[in-house]
Design an enzyme around this catalytic site. Structure first.
Site, PDB file in Angstrom:
ATOM      1  N   ASP A 199      26.423  48.950 208.936  1.00 50.70           N
ATOM      2  CA  ASP A 199      25.042  49.423 208.721  1.00 50.70           C
ATOM      3  C   ASP A 199      24.365  49.598 210.080  1.00 50.70           C
ATOM      4  O   ASP A 199      24.961  49.295 211.129  1.00 50.70           O
ATOM      5  CB  ASP A 199      24.256  48.421 207.841  1.00 50.70           C
ATOM      6  CG  ASP A 199      23.184  49.114 206.993  1.00 50.70           C
ATOM      7  OD1 ASP A 199      22.331  49.832 207.574  1.00 50.70           O
ATOM      8  OD2 ASP A 199      23.176  48.947 205.764  1.00 50.70           O
ATOM      9  N   PHE A 227      26.316  56.166 210.381  1.00 51.25           N
ATOM     10  CA  PHE A 227      27.355  56.950 209.714  1.00 51.25           C
ATOM     11  C   PHE A 227      27.237  58.460 209.932  1.00 51.25           C
ATOM     12  O   PHE A 227      28.168  59.192 209.633  1.00 51.25           O
ATOM     13  CB  PHE A 227      27.549  56.574 208.243  1.00 51.25           C
ATOM     14  CG  PHE A 227      26.338  56.471 207.350  1.00 51.25           C
ATOM     15  CD1 PHE A 227      25.429  57.501 207.245  1.00 51.25           C
ATOM     16  CD2 PHE A 227      26.166  55.336 206.552  1.00 51.25           C
ATOM     17  CE1 PHE A 227      24.346  57.420 206.373  1.00 51.25           C
ATOM     18  CE2 PHE A 227      25.072  55.231 205.679  1.00 51.25           C
ATOM     19  CZ  PHE A 227      24.164  56.282 205.595  1.00 51.25           C
ATOM     20  N   HIS A 246      23.019  59.183 197.336  1.00 53.61           N
ATOM     21  CA  HIS A 246      21.797  59.726 196.720  1.00 53.61           C
ATOM     22  C   HIS A 246      20.631  59.864 197.703  1.00 53.61           C
ATOM     23  O   HIS A 246      19.661  60.538 197.412  1.00 53.61           O
ATOM     24  CB  HIS A 246      21.398  58.927 195.455  1.00 53.61           C
ATOM     25  CG  HIS A 246      20.753  57.603 195.704  1.00 53.61           C
ATOM     26  ND1 HIS A 246      20.097  56.918 194.706  1.00 53.61           N
ATOM     27  CD2 HIS A 246      20.632  56.834 196.807  1.00 53.61           C
ATOM     28  CE1 HIS A 246      19.620  55.795 195.188  1.00 53.61           C
ATOM     29  NE2 HIS A 246      19.930  55.717 196.453  1.00 53.61           N
TER      30      HIS A 246
HETATM   31  C1  LIG Z   1      19.778  52.542 199.663  1.00 57.27           C
HETATM   32  S1  LIG Z   1      20.498  51.395 200.750  1.00 57.27           S
HETATM   33  C2  LIG Z   1      21.958  50.882 199.904  1.00 57.27           C
HETATM   34  C3  LIG Z   1      22.406  49.483 200.275  1.00 57.27           C
HETATM   35  C4  LIG Z   1      23.639  48.944 199.576  1.00 57.27           C
HETATM   36  N1  LIG Z   1      24.803  49.759 199.780  1.00 57.27           N
HETATM   37  C5  LIG Z   1      23.384  48.763 198.100  1.00 57.27           C
HETATM   38  O1  LIG Z   1      23.812  49.602 197.311  1.00 57.27           O
HETATM   39  O2  LIG Z   1      22.739  47.775 197.727  1.00 57.27           O
HETATM   40  C6  LIG Z   1      21.098  52.467 202.019  1.00 57.27           C
HETATM   41  C7  LIG Z   1      21.705  51.712 203.195  1.00 57.27           C
HETATM   42  O3  LIG Z   1      22.209  52.679 204.107  1.00 57.27           O
HETATM   43  C8  LIG Z   1      21.896  52.258 205.421  1.00 57.27           C
HETATM   44  N2  LIG Z   1      21.834  53.432 206.290  1.00 57.27           N
HETATM   45  C9  LIG Z   1      20.911  54.420 206.275  1.00 57.27           C
HETATM   46  N3  LIG Z   1      21.172  55.325 207.223  1.00 57.27           N
HETATM   47  C10 LIG Z   1      22.290  54.883 207.852  1.00 57.27           C
HETATM   48  C11 LIG Z   1      23.070  55.404 208.923  1.00 57.27           C
HETATM   49  N4  LIG Z   1      22.721  56.548 209.525  1.00 57.27           N
HETATM   50  N5  LIG Z   1      24.154  54.708 209.305  1.00 57.27           N
HETATM   51  C12 LIG Z   1      24.508  53.548 208.702  1.00 57.27           C
HETATM   52  N6  LIG Z   1      23.810  53.005 207.682  1.00 57.27           N
HETATM   53  C13 LIG Z   1      22.701  53.679 207.269  1.00 57.27           C
HETATM   54  C14 LIG Z   1      20.568  51.593 205.270  1.00 57.27           C
HETATM   55  O4  LIG Z   1      20.290  50.739 206.355  1.00 57.27           O
HETATM   56  C15 LIG Z   1      20.722  50.868 203.945  1.00 57.27           C
HETATM   57  O5  LIG Z   1      21.223  49.577 204.122  1.00 57.27           O
END
Ligand SMILES: C[S@@+](CC[C@H](N)C(=O)[O-])C[C@H]1O[C@@H](n2cnc3c(N)ncnc32)[C@H](O)[C@@H]1O
Length: 337
Positions: A199, A227, A246
């Site tokens: 993350d 990512f 999503h």
């Molecule tokens: C909606 S949350 C989902 C968290 C977890 N997978 C769940 O389902 O409970 C989206 C996650 O993606 C991470 N995220 C967003 N942009 C990102 C990036 N560019 N690279 C890595 N992680 C990222 C956020 O920090 C967050 O923890």
């Protein structure tokens, strides 16, 4: 003459009264206050700082909605609110409700504007960047959001721990792991596995604190990264993406799936899980509401059907993609390389 009544329309139209009553109860700490034992209205009001005008109706409404019980003049938690909404218990899942209360309840007030303009209605309305940049510039919001994700993912994660054939694999990486709700459940259920939570860097201390609280620091480690910007994703036998796709538009979704495919060994699997919409788009209310929530929260995100998800996986190269239900609201699409 007709047998039709407006009852169900009224019930749906006033359902925000009920939702907000529960959200305020979580905000005020009603269930944590009652975790130590029953209290009468006066003692509870004093603990929570309730005005004498509101206390009886508020507490009795929670009784009527099955969130509390009352015996004589004393209120008590019911089993599920005691287990899941007492902040002191490790099973607390109120983070998501705290986030709904602190952020989304207000933002959804602008749903009509979002429907007309297609524009996000959250912090992005006043600042630039994306949702995560907005959330993560405020340490309190960051924690509330990450804990909230655990609340959403705990149920599906427990089912995934049983349903997916984890015995065939040794390593996994959760891409966008947030607090680590899913990796912790998988690691607890399968002691032979080691995992990575990938993350953004700001998430690391909150992930590590949560993982350590389950004594899993030796099998689950954090890997900081981005990512989109990083050339590749972590390599593991199984990659998981929960509520990731999503958040992004169709082109970004495909890009993430392509990166996951590239990072997997042959025979490896990608599990994508979220509120997967039924293929006919007429049953999964949660998935459809979540997609509207993405309208409020992101510039291009949307939820999608199992057929869509499996189709994108095949497009980026997966030799097989199958869809399986997890809970009433969640499903997973599993791609095999
Ligand atoms: C909606 S949350 C989902 C968290 C977890 N997978 C769940 O389902 O409970 C989206 C996650 O993606 C991470 N995220 C967003 N942009 C990102 C990036 N560019 N690279 C890595 N992680 C990222 C956020 O920090 C967050 O923890």
């Amino acid at each position: 003459m007709t047998d039709l009544t407006p009852d169900r329309i009224m019930e749906l139209g006033t359902s925000f009264w009920r939702a907000k009553t529960l959200l305020s109860a979580v905000e005020l700490g009603v269930f944590s206050a009652l975790a130590g034992g029953p209290l009468d209205a006066a003692a509870l009001s004093q603990r929570l700082g309730l005005h004498s005008r509101s206390a009886r109706d508020f507490l009795d409404a929670l009784v009527a909605m099955g969130m509390l019980d009352r015996q004589g003049d004393r209120y008590r938690n019911v089993p599920d609110t005691d287990l899941f909404l007492d902040r002191a218990k490790p099973t607390y899942m109120g983070g998501i409700l705290e986030m709904m209360n602190a952020r989304l309840y207000g933002f959804w007030g602008s749903l009509t504007e979002a429907l007309r303009t297609g524009e996000p209605q959250n912090e992005l309305k006043t600042g630039g960047g994306n949702l995560f940049e907005a959330l993560y510039s405020d340490p309190t919001l960051l924690r509330v959001f990450l804990q909230g994700m655990t609340g959403v993912s705990l149920g599906p994660a427990r089912v995934m721990a049983r349903k997916f054939p984890w015995k065939r694999y040794r390593t996994f990486a959760d891409i966008g792991a947030a607090q680590g709700g899913l990796p912790v459940q998988i690691a607890l259920a399968h002691p032979h596995l080691t995992g990575v939570g990938f993350d953004l860097p700001a998430v690391q201390p909150i992930f590590e604190e949560y993982v350590a609280s389950f004594g899993l620091a030796d099998r689950l480690r954090f890997q900081a990264g981005d990512f989109f910007r990083d050339e590749s994703l972590p390599t593991a036998d199984v990659l998981v993406m929960g509520h990731i796709l999503h958040d992004w538009n169709a082109e970004e979704k495909r890009r993430l799936l392509g990166k996951a495919y590239a990072a997997l060994p042959t025979g490896g699997a990608l599990i994508v899980y979220e509120g997967i919409i039924d293929d006919e788009r007429r049953r999964n209310v949660f998935g459809l509401m979540m997609s509207l929530n993405m309208l409020i929260e992101t510039p291009g995100g949307f939820d999608y059907t199992g057929a869509d998800g499996a189709g994108w996986m095949r497009e980026v190269g997966f030799r097989e993609a199958t869809v399986e239900p997890l809970t009433e609201t969640h499903g997973m699409v599993v791609g095999t390389k």
